[in-house]
Design a protein around this motif. Structure first.
Motif, PDB file in Angstrom:
ATOM      1  N   LEU A  67       0.750  -1.383  -0.175  1.00 50.58           N
ATOM      2  CA  LEU A  67       0.562   0.166   0.060  1.00 50.58           C
ATOM      3  C   LEU A  67       0.952   1.447   0.096  1.00 50.58           C
ATOM      4  CD1 LEU A  67      -2.820   1.343   0.596  1.00 50.58           C
ATOM      5  CD2 LEU A  67      -2.689   1.103   2.553  1.00 50.58           C
ATOM      6  N   ILE A  68       1.665   1.207   0.959  1.00 51.03           N
ATOM      7  CA  ILE A  68       3.540   1.725   0.979  1.00 51.03           C
ATOM      8  C   ILE A  68       3.610   3.039  -0.185  1.00 51.03           C
ATOM      9  CG2 ILE A  68       4.657   2.814   1.520  1.00 51.03           C
ATOM     10  CD1 ILE A  68       3.844   2.061   4.726  1.00 51.03           C
ATOM     11  N   ARG A  69       3.970   1.823  -0.913  1.00 54.88           N
ATOM     12  CA  ARG A  69       4.739   1.769  -2.062  1.00 54.88           C
ATOM     13  C   ARG A  69       3.757   2.250  -3.336  1.00 54.88           C
ATOM     14  NH1 ARG A  69       8.498  -3.614  -3.005  1.00 54.88           N
ATOM     15  NH2 ARG A  69       9.129  -2.380  -5.423  1.00 54.88           N
ATOM     16  N   ILE A  70       2.586   1.290  -3.316  1.00 54.71           N
ATOM     17  CA  ILE A  70       1.554   2.061  -4.644  1.00 54.71           C
ATOM     18  C   ILE A  70       1.371   4.285  -4.096  1.00 54.71           C
ATOM     19  CG2 ILE A  70      -1.243   2.545  -4.879  1.00 54.71           C
ATOM     20  CD1 ILE A  70      -1.247  -0.565  -4.515  1.00 54.71           C
ATOM     21  N   GLU A  71       1.245   4.209  -3.028  1.00 60.09           N
ATOM     22  CA  GLU A  71       0.783   5.652  -2.086  1.00 60.09           C
ATOM     23  C   GLU A  71       2.090   6.731  -3.339  1.00 60.09           C
ATOM     24  OE1 GLU A  71       1.078   5.973   2.219  1.00 60.09           O
ATOM     25  OE2 GLU A  71      -1.481   5.782   1.558  1.00 60.09           O
ATOM     26  N   TYR A  72       2.962   5.514  -2.693  1.00 56.71           N
ATOM     27  CA  TYR A  72       4.800   6.530  -3.960  1.00 56.71           C
ATOM     28  C   TYR A  72       4.532   6.971  -5.067  1.00 56.71           C
ATOM     29  CZ  TYR A  72       6.847   7.268   0.844  1.00 56.71           C
ATOM     30  OH  TYR A  72       7.364   7.387   2.135  1.00 56.71           O
ATOM     31  N   ALA A  73       3.799   5.615  -5.279  1.00 57.08           N
ATOM     32  CA  ALA A  73       4.090   5.654  -7.650  1.00 57.08           C
ATOM     33  C   ALA A  73       2.745   6.759  -7.850  1.00 57.08           C
ATOM     34  CB  ALA A  73       3.672   4.091  -7.372  1.00 57.08           C
ATOM     35  N   VAL A  74       1.666   6.916  -6.947  1.00 55.53           N
ATOM     36  CA  VAL A  74       0.603   7.601  -6.855  1.00 55.53           C
ATOM     37  C   VAL A  74       1.408   8.940  -7.093  1.00 55.53           C
ATOM     38  CG1 VAL A  74      -1.840   8.775  -6.353  1.00 55.53           C
ATOM     39  CG2 VAL A  74      -0.907   6.218  -6.823  1.00 55.53           C
ATOM     40  N   ALA A  75       1.690   9.458  -6.016  1.00 51.42           N
ATOM     41  CA  ALA A  75       2.508  10.552  -5.979  1.00 51.42           C
ATOM     42  C   ALA A  75       3.492  11.202  -6.612  1.00 51.42           C
ATOM     43  CB  ALA A  75       3.681  10.573  -4.431  1.00 51.42           C
ATOM     44  N   PHE A  76       4.357  10.126  -7.143  1.00 52.52           N
ATOM     45  CA  PHE A  76       5.770  10.362  -8.555  1.00 52.52           C
ATOM     46  C   PHE A  76       4.478  10.720  -9.440  1.00 52.52           C
ATOM     47  CE2 PHE A  76       7.276   8.836 -12.391  1.00 52.52           C
ATOM     48  CZ  PHE A  76       8.518   9.100 -12.439  1.00 52.52           C
TER      49      PHE A  76
ATOM     50  N   HIS B  99      11.489  11.821  -7.604  1.00 51.27           N
ATOM     51  CA  HIS B  99      12.952  11.046  -7.838  1.00 51.27           C
ATOM     52  C   HIS B  99      12.611   9.801  -6.328  1.00 51.27           C
ATOM     53  CE1 HIS B  99      16.664   8.446  -7.547  1.00 51.27           C
ATOM     54  NE2 HIS B  99      16.795   8.756  -5.994  1.00 51.27           N
ATOM     55  N   ILE B 100      12.057  11.044  -5.539  1.00 52.79           N
ATOM     56  CA  ILE B 100      12.325   9.831  -3.696  1.00 52.79           C
ATOM     57  C   ILE B 100      10.963   9.088  -4.358  1.00 52.79           C
ATOM     58  CG2 ILE B 100      11.975  10.256  -1.522  1.00 52.79           C
ATOM     59  CD1 ILE B 100      13.295  13.178  -1.992  1.00 52.79           C
TER      60      ILE B 100
ATOM     61  N   LEU C  67       9.563   2.150  -5.933  1.00 51.23           N
ATOM     62  CA  LEU C  67      10.016   0.758  -6.235  1.00 51.23           C
ATOM     63  C   LEU C  67      10.735   0.039  -5.260  1.00 51.23           C
ATOM     64  CD1 LEU C  67      11.738   2.284  -9.137  1.00 51.23           C
ATOM     65  CD2 LEU C  67       9.884   0.589  -9.260  1.00 51.23           C
ATOM     66  N   GLY C  68      10.342   0.245  -4.113  1.00 54.50           N
ATOM     67  CA  GLY C  68      10.898   0.101  -2.702  1.00 54.50           C
ATOM     68  C   GLY C  68      12.519   0.213  -2.051  1.00 54.50           C
TER      69      GLY C  68
ATOM     70  N   ILE D 184      12.035   1.171   3.628  1.00 53.10           N
ATOM     71  CA  ILE D 184      10.764   0.714   3.450  1.00 53.10           C
ATOM     72  C   ILE D 184      10.512  -1.105   3.465  1.00 53.10           C
ATOM     73  CG2 ILE D 184       9.019   0.232   1.380  1.00 53.10           C
ATOM     74  CD1 ILE D 184       9.276   3.114   1.488  1.00 53.10           C
ATOM     75  N   GLN D 185      12.034  -1.514   3.023  1.00 55.56           N
ATOM     76  CA  GLN D 185      12.023  -3.249   3.686  1.00 55.56           C
ATOM     77  C   GLN D 185      11.080  -3.342   5.481  1.00 55.56           C
ATOM     78  OE1 GLN D 185      16.116  -3.501   3.138  1.00 55.56           O
ATOM     79  NE2 GLN D 185      15.255  -3.794   1.064  1.00 55.56           N
ATOM     80  N   LYS D 186      12.180  -2.337   5.859  1.00 56.75           N
ATOM     81  CA  LYS D 186      10.918  -2.714   7.350  1.00 56.75           C
ATOM     82  C   LYS D 186       9.942  -2.966   7.664  1.00 56.75           C
ATOM     83  CE  LYS D 186      15.201  -2.937   9.203  1.00 56.75           C
ATOM     84  NZ  LYS D 186      15.938  -3.942  10.530  1.00 56.75           N
ATOM     85  N   ILE D 187       9.073  -2.249   6.942  1.00 56.49           N
ATOM     86  CA  ILE D 187       7.492  -2.289   7.164  1.00 56.49           C
ATOM     87  C   ILE D 187       6.420  -3.750   6.706  1.00 56.49           C
ATOM     88  CG2 ILE D 187       5.580  -1.249   6.438  1.00 56.49           C
ATOM     89  CD1 ILE D 187       7.058   1.266   5.696  1.00 56.49           C
TER      90      ILE D 187
END
Length: 117
Positions: A6-15, A91-92, A98-99, A113-116
Motif C-alpha cells: 500500500l505504501i509503495r502504491i501511494e509513492y507511485a501515485v505521488a510520483f 525521484h524520492i 520501487l522499494g 521501506i523493507q522494515k514495514i
C-alpha cells in the motif's frame, strides 16, 4: 494487500502526481528524464564509509529539502527552482515506490521501506 504494498502504491501515485504537475507547468520532459536520477549521486558518500554514506544518501533522499525548495519557489516565484524541486521530489517517490528507502548505516541494501510489514 500488505502495508508495504500500500505504501509503495501511494509513492507511485505521488510520483505520477509530480510528473503530471511538472508537465502541466510545461517544463521540459527532456530535463526531467536527464535529472531524474541525479539525487543518486549522494551514494558517493559510501566511498568514505557506510555511516557517512547512509547519512549523505538520507539527506539527498529526504523530503525536507525539496519541500523547502517548493515552498520557497512558490513564494518567491522562482520557476527554475520549482522545476528542480519537482524532479527531486519525483525521484524520492519513484525510489520508494520501487522499494528503496532511507538507508541504515549497517548495510547499504537495508532500507526503511523493507522494515514495514
Amino acid at each position: 494487500m500488505s502495508l508495504q504494498s500500500l505504501i509503495r502504491i501511494e509513492y507511485a501515485v505521488a510520483f505520477l502526481l509530480c510528473l503530471f504537475l511538472y508537465i502541466y507547468l510545461d517544463y521540459s520532459l527532456f530535463l526531467f528524464a536527464l535529472f531524474l536520477l541525479l539525487p543518486d549521486v549522494t551514494m558517493i558518500g559510501y566511498f568514505i564509509n557506510n555511516q557517512f554514506g547512509a547519512r549523505l544518501y538520507n539527506v539527498g533522499h529526504s523530503f525536507i529539502i525539496p519541500m523547502i525548495c517548493i515552498i520557497f519557489a512558490l513564494s518567491m516565484g522562482v520557476s527554475s527552482l520549482l522545476m528542480v524541486a519537482l524532479i527531486w521530489f519525483a525521484h524520492i517517490c519513484m525510489d520508494r515506490a520501487l522499494g528503496f528507502g532511507l538507508k541504515y548505516t549497517e548495510h547499504f541494501r537495508e532500507t526503511h521501506i523493507q522494515k514495514i510489514v
